[in-house]
Design a protein around this motif. Structure first.
Motif, short mmCIF file in Angstrom:
data_model
loop_
_atom_site.label_atom_id
_atom_site.label_comp_id
_atom_site.label_asym_id
_atom_site.label_seq_id
_atom_site.Cartn_x
_atom_site.Cartn_y
_atom_site.Cartn_z
N VAL A 1 1.25 21.01 3.86
CA VAL A 1 0.94 20.34 2.60
C VAL A 1 0.71 18.88 2.95
O VAL A 1 1.61 18.21 3.46
CB VAL A 1 2.06 20.51 1.56
N MET A 2 -0.50 18.40 2.68
CA MET A 2 -0.92 17.06 3.07
C MET A 2 -1.12 16.19 1.84
O MET A 2 -2.07 16.41 1.08
CB MET A 2 -2.22 17.17 3.87
N TYR A 3 -0.22 15.22 1.65
CA TYR A 3 -0.42 14.23 0.59
C TYR A 3 -1.38 13.19 1.14
O TYR A 3 -1.01 12.07 1.48
CB TYR A 3 0.92 13.64 0.15
N GLY A 4 -2.61 13.62 1.30
CA GLY A 4 -3.69 12.86 1.92
C GLY A 4 -4.86 13.82 2.08
O GLY A 4 -4.94 14.84 1.40
N CYS A 5 -5.76 13.52 3.00
CA CYS A 5 -7.00 14.28 3.16
C CYS A 5 -7.04 15.10 4.45
O CYS A 5 -6.32 14.81 5.40
CB CYS A 5 -8.20 13.33 3.15
N VAL A 6 -7.92 16.09 4.44
CA VAL A 6 -8.21 16.91 5.60
C VAL A 6 -9.72 16.88 5.84
O VAL A 6 -10.48 16.39 5.00
CB VAL A 6 -7.74 18.37 5.39
N ARG A 7 -10.14 17.40 6.99
CA ARG A 7 -11.57 17.50 7.28
C ARG A 7 -11.86 18.82 7.98
O ARG A 7 -10.94 19.59 8.22
CB ARG A 7 -12.05 16.31 8.09
N ASP A 8 -13.12 19.06 8.28
CA ASP A 8 -13.54 20.34 8.89
C ASP A 8 -13.20 21.50 7.96
O ASP A 8 -12.68 22.53 8.38
CB ASP A 8 -12.88 20.54 10.26
#
Length: 161
Positions: free
Chosen positions: A91-98
């Motif tokens: 769980v990422m309180y931020g961003c992801v990519r790909d």
């Protein structure tokens, strides 16, 4: 992993904490759960990389990335490492990519948004501390349950009859 449905868990356990509805599912597993481990960092994913390279043993990595939408803190390579090392989810309180690759990864991933820029790498941040976002404080050792309906935090493992 057994199927979980967060509305059923909320009905059975009305005392659970529910994170504010701000997260989007990006991973190959739309529902996931496990004991919590935490990382707190801001625009530097060094500790995320270090942590997903360790055995996950079915845990969920909760990353307080300060809610930054200026770079991604998790991409396809780190997600593959997490999946390969036995993590249930991130769980990422931020961003992801790909994001196309993340959707094919055998890992639960929820984050605020997608962003193409990678993060810095200076080795900054903290591990295994309480983190607060989404209207809740999440502590290592608590249990996290996530699906398309939302994210729950419980002090102990929940069981449905």
């Amino acid at each position: 992993m057994p199927a979980i449905v967060t509305p059923d868990l909320c009905d059975a356990y009305p005392e659970v904490a529910v994170l504010e509805p701000m997260f989007v599912n990006f991973g190959g597993h739309e529902a996931f759960f496990g004991p919590v481990r935490t990382v707190k960092c801001f625009e530097d994913n060094s500790l995320v990389r270090q942590t997903v390279n360790e055995p996950g043993d079915g845990a969920v990595l909760v990353v307080d990335a300060g809610g930054s939408t200026r770079c991604a803190m998790l991409g396809d390579r780190l997600a593959e490492q997490a999946a390969g090392n036995g993590w249930a989810g991130v769980v990422m309180y931020g961003c992801v990519r790909d994001v196309d690759e993340l959707a094919e990864t055998e890992l639960g991933i929820q984050a605020l948004a997608a962003h193409p820029r990678k993060s810095e790498k200076h080795g900054e941040g903290q591990r295994d501390i309480p983190v607060s976002f989404g209207g809740a404080t999440i502590e290592p050792g608590q249990w996290l349950y996530a699906d398309n309906n939302g994210i729950l935090i419980a002090d102990d493992r929940l069981v449905l009859d």
